[in-house]
Design a protein around this motif. Structure first.
Motif, short mmCIF file in Angstrom:
data_model
loop_
_atom_site.label_atom_id
_atom_site.label_comp_id
_atom_site.label_asym_id
_atom_site.label_seq_id
_atom_site.Cartn_x
_atom_site.Cartn_y
_atom_site.Cartn_z
N LYS A 115 0.81 -1.16 -0.15
CA LYS A 115 -0.06 -0.20 -0.05
C LYS A 115 0.93 1.08 0.04
O LYS A 115 1.90 1.20 0.59
CB LYS A 115 -0.79 -0.01 1.18
CG LYS A 115 -1.87 1.19 1.33
CD LYS A 115 -2.89 1.08 2.22
CE LYS A 115 -3.57 2.13 2.30
NZ LYS A 115 -4.59 2.48 3.61
N ARG A 116 0.49 2.19 -0.69
CA ARG A 116 1.17 3.38 -0.66
C ARG A 116 1.02 4.30 0.37
O ARG A 116 -0.12 4.65 0.73
CB ARG A 116 0.93 4.27 -2.16
CG ARG A 116 1.70 5.27 -2.62
CD ARG A 116 1.20 5.81 -3.76
NE ARG A 116 1.98 7.13 -4.12
CZ ARG A 116 2.68 7.32 -5.32
NH1 ARG A 116 2.31 6.47 -6.22
NH2 ARG A 116 3.02 8.51 -5.38
N ARG A 117 2.19 4.74 0.78
CA ARG A 117 2.00 5.76 2.15
C ARG A 117 1.96 6.92 1.68
O ARG A 117 2.35 7.48 0.86
CB ARG A 117 3.15 5.46 3.19
CG ARG A 117 2.99 4.08 3.85
CD ARG A 117 4.13 3.87 4.52
NE ARG A 117 3.99 4.75 5.74
CZ ARG A 117 5.04 5.09 6.67
NH1 ARG A 117 6.11 4.39 6.72
NH2 ARG A 117 4.82 5.94 7.91
N SER A 118 1.44 7.90 2.39
CA SER A 118 1.40 9.36 2.29
C SER A 118 1.96 9.94 3.67
O SER A 118 1.49 9.43 4.53
CB SER A 118 0.08 9.86 1.78
OG SER A 118 -0.98 9.62 2.59
N TYR A 119 2.65 11.02 3.35
CA TYR A 119 3.29 11.61 4.45
C TYR A 119 2.69 13.13 4.53
O TYR A 119 2.48 13.84 3.17
CB TYR A 119 4.68 11.68 4.19
CG TYR A 119 5.20 10.40 4.15
CD1 TYR A 119 5.52 9.77 5.34
CD2 TYR A 119 5.56 9.82 3.13
CE1 TYR A 119 6.14 8.29 5.40
CE2 TYR A 119 6.03 8.30 2.95
CZ TYR A 119 6.31 7.91 4.05
OH TYR A 119 6.67 6.49 4.06
N ASP A 120 2.29 13.83 5.49
CA ASP A 120 1.82 15.28 5.63
C ASP A 120 2.94 16.14 5.19
O ASP A 120 4.38 15.97 5.15
CB ASP A 120 1.11 15.40 6.88
CG ASP A 120 1.90 15.25 8.06
OD1 ASP A 120 3.11 14.83 7.94
OD2 ASP A 120 1.47 15.72 9.15
N VAL A 140 11.41 6.00 5.52
CA VAL A 140 10.71 6.29 4.12
C VAL A 140 11.76 5.88 3.01
O VAL A 140 12.83 5.63 3.28
CB VAL A 140 10.90 8.06 4.15
CG1 VAL A 140 10.65 8.40 3.02
CG2 VAL A 140 10.18 8.61 5.27
N THR A 197 11.89 8.43 -2.52
CA THR A 197 10.83 9.65 -1.98
C THR A 197 11.54 10.61 -1.33
O THR A 197 11.38 11.79 -1.78
CB THR A 197 9.97 8.84 -1.04
OG1 THR A 197 9.51 7.50 -1.65
CG2 THR A 197 8.80 9.72 -0.73
N TRP A 248 11.75 14.66 -2.63
CA TRP A 248 11.47 15.81 -1.49
C TRP A 248 12.54 16.85 -1.68
O TRP A 248 12.35 18.05 -1.72
CB TRP A 248 10.92 15.27 -0.16
CG TRP A 248 9.85 14.39 -0.12
CD1 TRP A 248 8.84 14.24 -1.27
CD2 TRP A 248 9.55 13.73 0.90
NE1 TRP A 248 8.12 13.43 -0.59
CE2 TRP A 248 8.34 13.00 0.60
CE3 TRP A 248 10.27 13.54 2.16
CZ2 TRP A 248 7.78 11.99 1.42
CZ3 TRP A 248 9.42 12.58 3.18
CH2 TRP A 248 8.32 11.86 2.96
N ARG A 302 7.26 15.73 5.77
CA ARG A 302 8.09 15.94 4.51
C ARG A 302 9.12 17.19 4.64
O ARG A 302 10.50 17.06 4.56
CB ARG A 302 7.43 16.25 3.29
CG ARG A 302 6.46 15.06 2.76
CD ARG A 302 6.00 15.16 1.37
NE ARG A 302 5.10 16.40 1.29
CZ ARG A 302 3.92 16.58 1.40
NH1 ARG A 302 3.24 15.22 1.79
NH2 ARG A 302 3.01 17.45 1.38
#
Length: 105
Positions: free
Chosen positions: A4-9, A36, A40, A44, A13
């Protein structure tokens, strides 16, 4: 295949990027420490450096670029409408001329 693809706020970041830029640690090491993916974090950091370079060079930030895009689109639409109104005006002028010629016969 993949997880599952994780998202970071955004604060996370920004913090991760600051660690890389301020400490001079390699992105791979910081990525491992934070859990991380290395690519990715490097993305950033690359984006943050590009933004900083653009701002230092007097370039536009993201919100300014978005506003510029919106204004260009609005300008394009207004030019199109203006052209259509001009054509309508020309047709009406010709109609009046023909009507006057016909009425004065």
């Amino acid at each position: 295949m993949g997880g599952k693809r994780r998202s970071y706020d955004a604060p996370f970041r920004e913090g991760a990027v600051r660690i890389v830029m301020e400490t001079g640690k390699p992105a791979a090491e910081v990525a491992r420490d934070l859990g991380v993916h290395e690519g990715t974090l490097q993305t950033w950091v690359h984006r943050a450096k590009a933004r900083a370079d653009a701002e230092a060079a007097g370039g536009l930030n993201e919100s300014e670029r978005e506003e510029l895009r919106r204004l260009r689109e609005e300008n394009k639409q207004l030019r199109k409408e203006n052209s259509e109104i001009g054509m309508e005006r020309d047709v009406l002028k010709r109609s009046v001329v023909l009507w006057v010629k016909e009425a004065t016969k």
